[in-house]
Design an enzyme around this catalytic site. Structure first.
Site, PDB file in Angstrom:
ATOM      1  N   GLU A  15       0.841  -1.213   0.000  1.00 23.94           N
ATOM      2  CA  GLU A  15       0.000   0.000   0.000  1.00 23.94           C
ATOM      3  C   GLU A  15       0.868   1.252   0.000  1.00 23.94           C
ATOM      4  O   GLU A  15       1.830   1.351   0.765  1.00 23.94           O
ATOM      5  CB  GLU A  15      -0.905  -0.032   1.232  1.00 23.94           C
ATOM      6  CG  GLU A  15      -2.323   0.404   0.955  1.00 23.94           C
ATOM      7  CD  GLU A  15      -3.050  -0.495  -0.044  1.00 23.94           C
ATOM      8  OE1 GLU A  15      -3.263  -0.026  -1.182  1.00 23.94           O
ATOM      9  OE2 GLU A  15      -3.414  -1.634   0.286  1.00 23.94           O
ATOM     10  N   GLY A 104     -12.556   1.720  -1.695  1.00 24.35           N
ATOM     11  CA  GLY A 104     -11.158   1.303  -1.793  1.00 24.35           C
ATOM     12  C   GLY A 104     -10.943   0.154  -2.758  1.00 24.35           C
ATOM     13  O   GLY A 104      -9.875  -0.470  -2.767  1.00 24.35           O
ATOM     14  N   SER A 107     -13.308   1.771  -7.935  1.00 30.87           N
ATOM     15  CA  SER A 107     -14.341   2.053  -8.935  1.00 30.87           C
ATOM     16  C   SER A 107     -13.869   3.175  -9.853  1.00 30.87           C
ATOM     17  O   SER A 107     -14.280   3.249 -11.014  1.00 30.87           O
ATOM     18  CB  SER A 107     -15.652   2.444  -8.262  1.00 30.87           C
ATOM     19  OG  SER A 107     -15.540   3.694  -7.604  1.00 30.87           O
ATOM     20  N   ASP A 152      -3.873   1.124  -9.568  1.00 34.25           N
ATOM     21  CA  ASP A 152      -5.269   0.788  -9.841  1.00 34.25           C
ATOM     22  C   ASP A 152      -5.498   0.542 -11.328  1.00 34.25           C
ATOM     23  O   ASP A 152      -6.159  -0.429 -11.723  1.00 34.25           O
ATOM     24  CB  ASP A 152      -6.188   1.917  -9.361  1.00 34.25           C
ATOM     25  CG  ASP A 152      -6.042   2.193  -7.879  1.00 34.25           C
ATOM     26  OD1 ASP A 152      -5.349   1.420  -7.193  1.00 34.25           O
ATOM     27  OD2 ASP A 152      -6.617   3.189  -7.402  1.00 34.25           O
TER      28      ASP A 152
HETATM   29  P1  ADP Z   1     -12.762   4.063  -5.204  1.00 34.60           P
HETATM   30  O1  ADP Z   1     -11.949   4.196  -6.434  1.00 34.60           O
HETATM   31  O2  ADP Z   1     -12.039   3.398  -4.091  1.00 34.60           O
HETATM   32  O3  ADP Z   1     -14.112   3.440  -5.439  1.00 34.60           O
HETATM   33  P2  ADP Z   1     -12.660   6.935  -5.388  1.00 34.60           P
HETATM   34  O4  ADP Z   1     -13.005   8.017  -4.431  1.00 34.60           O
HETATM   35  O5  ADP Z   1     -11.294   6.893  -5.943  1.00 34.60           O
HETATM   36  O6  ADP Z   1     -13.054   5.549  -4.689  1.00 34.60           O
HETATM   37  O7  ADP Z   1     -13.649   7.003  -6.613  1.00 34.60           O
HETATM   38  C1  ADP Z   1     -15.044   7.025  -6.394  1.00 34.60           C
HETATM   39  C2  ADP Z   1     -15.681   8.088  -7.274  1.00 34.60           C
HETATM   40  O8  ADP Z   1     -15.587   7.691  -8.660  1.00 34.60           O
HETATM   41  C3  ADP Z   1     -17.165   8.233  -7.032  1.00 34.60           C
HETATM   42  O9  ADP Z   1     -17.416   9.155  -5.985  1.00 34.60           O
HETATM   43  C4  ADP Z   1     -17.653   8.744  -8.375  1.00 34.60           C
HETATM   44  O10 ADP Z   1     -17.416  10.132  -8.482  1.00 34.60           O
HETATM   45  C5  ADP Z   1     -16.748   8.045  -9.355  1.00 34.60           C
HETATM   46  N1  ADP Z   1     -17.328   6.793  -9.884  1.00 34.60           N
HETATM   47  C6  ADP Z   1     -16.773   5.572  -9.851  1.00 34.60           C
HETATM   48  N2  ADP Z   1     -17.559   4.661 -10.459  1.00 34.60           N
HETATM   49  C7  ADP Z   1     -18.647   5.320 -10.893  1.00 34.60           C
HETATM   50  C8  ADP Z   1     -19.833   4.929 -11.604  1.00 34.60           C
HETATM   51  N3  ADP Z   1     -20.044   3.668 -11.998  1.00 34.60           N
HETATM   52  N4  ADP Z   1     -20.748   5.896 -11.875  1.00 34.60           N
HETATM   53  C9  ADP Z   1     -20.548   7.167 -11.500  1.00 34.60           C
HETATM   54  N5  ADP Z   1     -19.451   7.585 -10.834  1.00 34.60           N
HETATM   55  C10 ADP Z   1     -18.510   6.693 -10.529  1.00 34.60           C
HETATM   56 MG    MG Z   2     -10.152   5.315  -6.602  1.00 32.73          MG
END
Ligand code: ADP
Ligand code: MG
Length: 360
Positions: A15, A104, A107, A152
Site C-alpha cells: 500500500e 477502496g 471504482s 489501480d
Molecule cells: P474508489 O476508487 O475506491 O471506489 P474513489 O473516491 O477513488 O473511490 O472514486 C469514487 C468516485 O468515482 C465516485 O465518488 C464517483 O465520483 C466516481 N465513480 C466511480 N464509479 C462510478 C460509476 N459507476 N458511476 C458514477 N461515478 C462513478
Molecule cells: Mg479510486
C-alpha cells in the site's frame, strides 16, 4: 454500439508503494464497470450512470476545471487522451457498475479504463496497457485532482482470472502469480466497512509529501533506491521516519508474499497481510479504529491474516480464510462490528478476474 468493461481491484499487499516506485500485488476483481458507447459526429459526450441521477455532458475539448462531480473521471480521460495526441469522438455513454463505489476497490480506475477502451474502440486506436494506464492515471491526477499512483489502472487493465499481479513500479513490469485460492481450500473474504474513505485526498497527499521529503533528505529520486533500514537514522522527523519505514518494509513484504504464493505457503501469506496491516496502522497511520477492529476480529476468529486494502481511512478489509471457516469467521466479524456500534458491513468473497476488455 461499443461495449467496454473494466474491473475494480483488490490490492492484496503493497500500500502506497506505487508512487514510491516500489512493489504491489493486486488482483483484478470479477466486479466491473461497463460503458455502452454510441459514437456520433458531435463534439460532445453525454453520459449517464446507474449510480447517479440525470445526465452529464461536456465538449470533447474539455479542460481541467470545466467539469466536476463524477463526470470529471470520464471527462478527464477525454482530456488526457487528447493531451496524448489521441483522437476522441462525441456520442452518448451509458455506464453501469457492480464495483462498490468509494470503498477502496477502485471504482474510479474501473470507470476511467472502461471509458478509455470505449473511446479507443470507437476511433480504432490501439495502445498497450501501460500507455492506457498512464492516460487514465493522468485523468485522475490532473483533472479530478486525486494524486494517486499507477497501481489501480495497471491492475484493471492487466487482470487475469485466478492470478495476482506482482507489479514493479520502477520498470512497470507486471508478473502474474498463481492465485487460485479455491483449489487450496481457501477464500479471500472482503469486509466492506461501509465507511466511505472520505477526507482521504488530503491525507493521501500528505503521505505522499512525507515520502518525497524523506527521499530528498536521503538524496534519492525515489524511496525505491533506498537499501536497508539503516538509513532511517538519517531522517530526524519521527513521523517521516515511520512513513519511510512502512514503505521499505512493505516492499519487502510484497516480494516475500510473491515467493510464499508461488510455494503455496498460505500461512506466510496470511502473516504478511497481518504485518502489513500493523505497518499501515502504526507507521503509515492510514487505518481507522473501525478498520482496525475488523482486521483484528478476522484474525482473532481464525483468518490466516487480514489487512485493510486501498488508500486508507475506511473502505475494505480483506482476510485470507479457510473455506471451511468462512461462515463462522463472517458471523464473528459481524458480531464484533455490531457490538462496537459501527455500521453493518457488506461481506463477500472475491476471486481474481479478467482485465479490461472491449466486448463488442
Ligand atoms: P474508489 O476508487 O475506491 O471506489 P474513489 O473516491 O477513488 O473511490 O472514486 C469514487 C468516485 O468515482 C465516485 O465518488 C464517483 O465520483 C466516481 N465513480 C466511480 N464509479 C462510478 C460509476 N459507476 N458511476 C458514477 N461515478 C462513478
Ligand atoms: Mg479510486
Amino acid at each position: 454500439m461499443i461495449v467496454a468493461q473494466a474491473p475494480g481491484r483488490i490490492n492484496l499487499i503493497g500500500e502506497h508503494t506505487d508512487y514510491n516506485l516500489g512493489f504491489a500485488m493486486p488482483i483484478a476483481l470479477e466486479q466491473r464497470t461497463t460503458v455502452r458507447f454510441e459514437p456520433d459526429e458531435s463534439d460532445r459526450i453525454t453520459l449517464e450512470s446507474d449510480h447517479e441521477t440525470g445526465t452529464s455532458s461536456f465538449r470533447i475539448d474539455v479542460k481541467p476545471g470545466d467539469v466536476d462531480g463524477w463526470a470529471a473521471y470520464p471527462a478527464g480521460v477525454v482530456w488526457a487522451s487528447k493531451q496524448a495526441g489521441l483522437r476522441v469522438v462525441g456520442g452518448t455513454m451509458s455506464i453501469s457498475s457492480d464495483v462498490p463505489i468509494g470503498a477502496g476497490l477502485s471504482s474510479s480506475a474501473a470507470l476511467e479504463c472502461a471509458v478509455l477502451l470505449a473511446i479507443n474502440a470507437a476511433t480504432d486506436q490501439d495502445m498497450g496497457t501501460l500507455d492506457a494506464a498512464r492516460i487514465a492515471q493522468r485523468a485522475e491526477n490532473d483533472f479530478v485532482g486525486a494524486p494517486t499512483g499507477l497501481m489501480d489502472q495497471l491492475a484493471s487493465l492487466n487482470g487475469e482470472a485466478d492470478r495476482a499481479l506482482l507489479i514493479d513500479f520502477e520498470t512497470s513490469e507486471v508478473t502474474p502469480v498463481d492465485f487460485d485460492l479455491a483449489s487450496s481450500g481457501l477464500a479471500l473474504l472482503v469486509v466492506n466497512s461501509n465507511a466511505a474513505h472520505q477526507h482521504s485526498t488530503g491525507e493521501y497527499a500528505s503521505r505522499r509529501e512525507s515520502c518525497t521529503r524523506a527521499a530528498a533528505i536521503l538524496g534519492v529520486d525515489s524511496l525505491r533506491e533506498v537499501q536497508g533500514l539503516d538509513v532511517l537514522d538519517r531522517i530526524s522527523d519521527d513521523t517521516d521516519r515511520r512513513r519511510v519505514r512502512h514503505i521499505l518494509t512493505e516492499n519487502e513484504r510484497v516480494l516475500d508474499c510473491g515467493v510464499a504464493l508461488t510455494a503455496g505457503g498460505f500461512r506466510r501469506v496470511g502473516d504478511l497481510m497481518t504485518l502489513s496491516h500493523a505497518s499501515m496502522r502504526d507507521d503509515f497511520e492510514i487505518t481507522t479504529p473501525h478498520i482496525d477492529l475488523i482486521a483484528d476480529s478476522a484474525v482473532r476468529h481464525g483468518a490466516l491474516g487480514a489487512r485493510m486494502t486501498g488508500g486508507g481511512f475506511g473502505g475494505c478489509v480483506i482476510a485470507l480464510v479457510r473455506t471451511a471457516a468462512l461462515a463462522s469467521v463472517t458471523r464473528a466479524i459481524e458480531e464484533d462490528i455490531a457490538n462496537a456500534g459501527y455500521p453493518v458491513p457488506t461481506i463477500f468473497t472475491a476471486r481474481a478476474g479478467a482485465g479490461a476488455a472491449v466486448l463488442s
